[in-house]
Design an enzyme around this catalytic site. Sequence first.
Site, PDB file in Angstrom:
ATOM      1  CG  HIS A 100      19.689  44.286  39.668  1.00 13.02           C
ATOM      2  ND1 HIS A 100      19.269  45.191  40.627  1.00 13.02           N
ATOM      3  CD2 HIS A 100      18.588  43.986  38.917  1.00 13.02           C
ATOM      4  CE1 HIS A 100      17.972  45.426  40.455  1.00 13.02           C
ATOM      5  NE2 HIS A 100      17.539  44.706  39.435  1.00 13.02           N
ATOM      6  CG  HIS A 135      34.472  40.672  47.255  1.00 13.36           C
ATOM      7  ND1 HIS A 135      34.315  39.740  48.258  1.00 13.36           N
ATOM      8  CD2 HIS A 135      35.675  41.274  47.498  1.00 13.36           C
ATOM      9  CE1 HIS A 135      35.349  39.775  49.068  1.00 13.36           C
ATOM     10  NE2 HIS A 135      36.197  40.701  48.626  1.00 13.36           N
ATOM     11  CG  ASN A 186      14.520  45.026  42.369  1.00 13.18           C
ATOM     12  OD1 ASN A 186      15.385  45.906  42.369  1.00 13.18           O
ATOM     13  ND2 ASN A 186      14.035  44.499  41.259  1.00 13.18           N
ATOM     14  CB  CYS A 231      17.182  47.636  37.651  1.00 18.81           C
ATOM     15  SG  CYS A 231      15.462  47.488  38.194  1.00 18.81           S
ATOM     16  CG  HIS A 246      21.043  49.747  25.006  1.00 16.06           C
ATOM     17  ND1 HIS A 246      19.925  49.118  24.510  1.00 16.06           N
ATOM     18  CD2 HIS A 246      20.591  50.888  25.599  1.00 16.06           C
ATOM     19  CE1 HIS A 246      18.853  49.831  24.784  1.00 16.06           C
ATOM     20  NE2 HIS A 246      19.223  50.913  25.447  1.00 16.06           N
ATOM     21  CG  HIS A 273      15.862  37.620  53.464  1.00  8.95           C
ATOM     22  ND1 HIS A 273      15.949  38.151  54.744  1.00  8.95           N
ATOM     23  CD2 HIS A 273      14.977  36.593  53.539  1.00  8.95           C
ATOM     24  CE1 HIS A 273      15.150  37.469  55.548  1.00  8.95           C
ATOM     25  NE2 HIS A 273      14.559  36.514  54.850  1.00  8.95           N
TER      26      HIS A 273
END
Length: 506
Positions: free
Chosen positions: A391, A387, A424, A223, A302, A420
């Site tokens: 994710h 802002h 995802n 993702c 990572h 919502h």
Amino acid sequence: MTSVNVKLLYRYVLTNFFNLCLFPLTAFLAGKASRLTINDLHNFLSYLQHNLITVTLLFAFTVFGLVLYIVTRPNPVYLVDYSCYLPPPHLKVSVSKVMDIFYQIRKADTSSRNVACDDPSSLDFLRKIQERSGLGDETYSPEGLIHVPPRKTFAASREETEKVIIGALENLFENTKVNPREIGILVVNSSMFNPTPSLSAMVVNTFKLRSNIKSFNLGGMGCSAGVIAIDLAKDLLHVHKNTYALVVSTENITQGIYAGENRSMMVSNCLFRVGGAAILLSNKSGDRRRSKYKLVHTVRTHTGADDKSFRCVQQEDDESGKIGVCLSKDITNVAGTTLTKNIATLGPLILPLSEKFLFFATFVAKKLLKDKIKHYYVPDFKLAVDHFCIHAGGRAVIDELEKNLGLSPIDVEASRSTLHRFGNTSSSSIWYELAYIEAKGRMKKGNKAWQIALGSGFKCNSAVWVALRNVKASANSPWQHCIDRYPVKIDSDLSKSKTHVQNGRS
């Protein structure tokens, strides 16, 4: 109240320290200059004449340094526009419809026909996860899974991904009026579905891109791959001048659906939905006027060298040989650790001096006092960022980052609303969130937006953008028909979500 005022004064003094020092220095120099006489000026000119070679060399080196800086500095990377895919209405699925899809998938699987379909505990577990996930009744499922019986074929997977990518790109090219043959760099990321020819080759073929295009296809990166793709495109734009880079981020749901009974693998079924985004980047100076944003920073972290991090999200076979994505119970702790390392790198790049000083002071104090200070100071990132696009991996992910970063409900509103409305959507979720902020009319010139992406490996990647103007939602925004119904309010018992418009927030 006094402590608040003292803290505000502290932040103002440190943030504007150099400006505050500049005023007395300027006054001092002005006072000295006012006392200069004609004789002083004659002496200065005489000094220059007697040291002409030194002055000339100094001037030449200064000019050379300026020219070298201008020639070698990387060109700014502009985000001209982007497009988020909005699936057709007939692909909308409610919570009850999703449960029916799960049932049909398990029923169609011959190896589990007599067990899984008749196992109420498995379906009850899925139902509880689904109802507490934060997803609404208008997310989208792929065509193949809505079909009865479900089609989990390679052809159905290809059809899903092609519709998402082509749909997003057609809208992007329509909005920007850019000829596809002007694209010099192409980066496509899809974690679960990587056919041959590649998805990037499919884009080249569909839109007839030029033969010398720099094309890349990223697979299996989870993702967080959307920011990885942006970072790769940025590096390429620094090398290849005067060109466009096209980034496409998506995920395949048909390929990744799980039909077994391992509960660690069932969770992903409840969260992932159809979605994708196409982003047009440019390093052309003439594109600044029409671009929405400029890329300020990208930071990639990572932690895959650690076994626990590497294995916390892993695609594997279950006990009966069915393939699925297993989510470890350690994922929340791993995500928190990786996020901490990421913001430790990003913080010094974007935080004001006042926050840097406080963090450094507590860091030194903790090293010296050890057990007496339990935690490092958590910087207030709202002083540097306007802002946040976190994710939309799930309610737990958003809750954890909201707590760790000290954010308010409005700071995570875009993430909760995206979860919502669209679920995802993997690497593209951060773009649906940015589109939400634009649709609400909140993105003003000079505002900074921080995209935070988390994914398998384990990886945490950040991208910071600055708005070049007051940014409005682009044509055919995914939010244009539903923005007035958001934000949503999630019941405290986590069992049900209700959509309503909050006063002053629509």
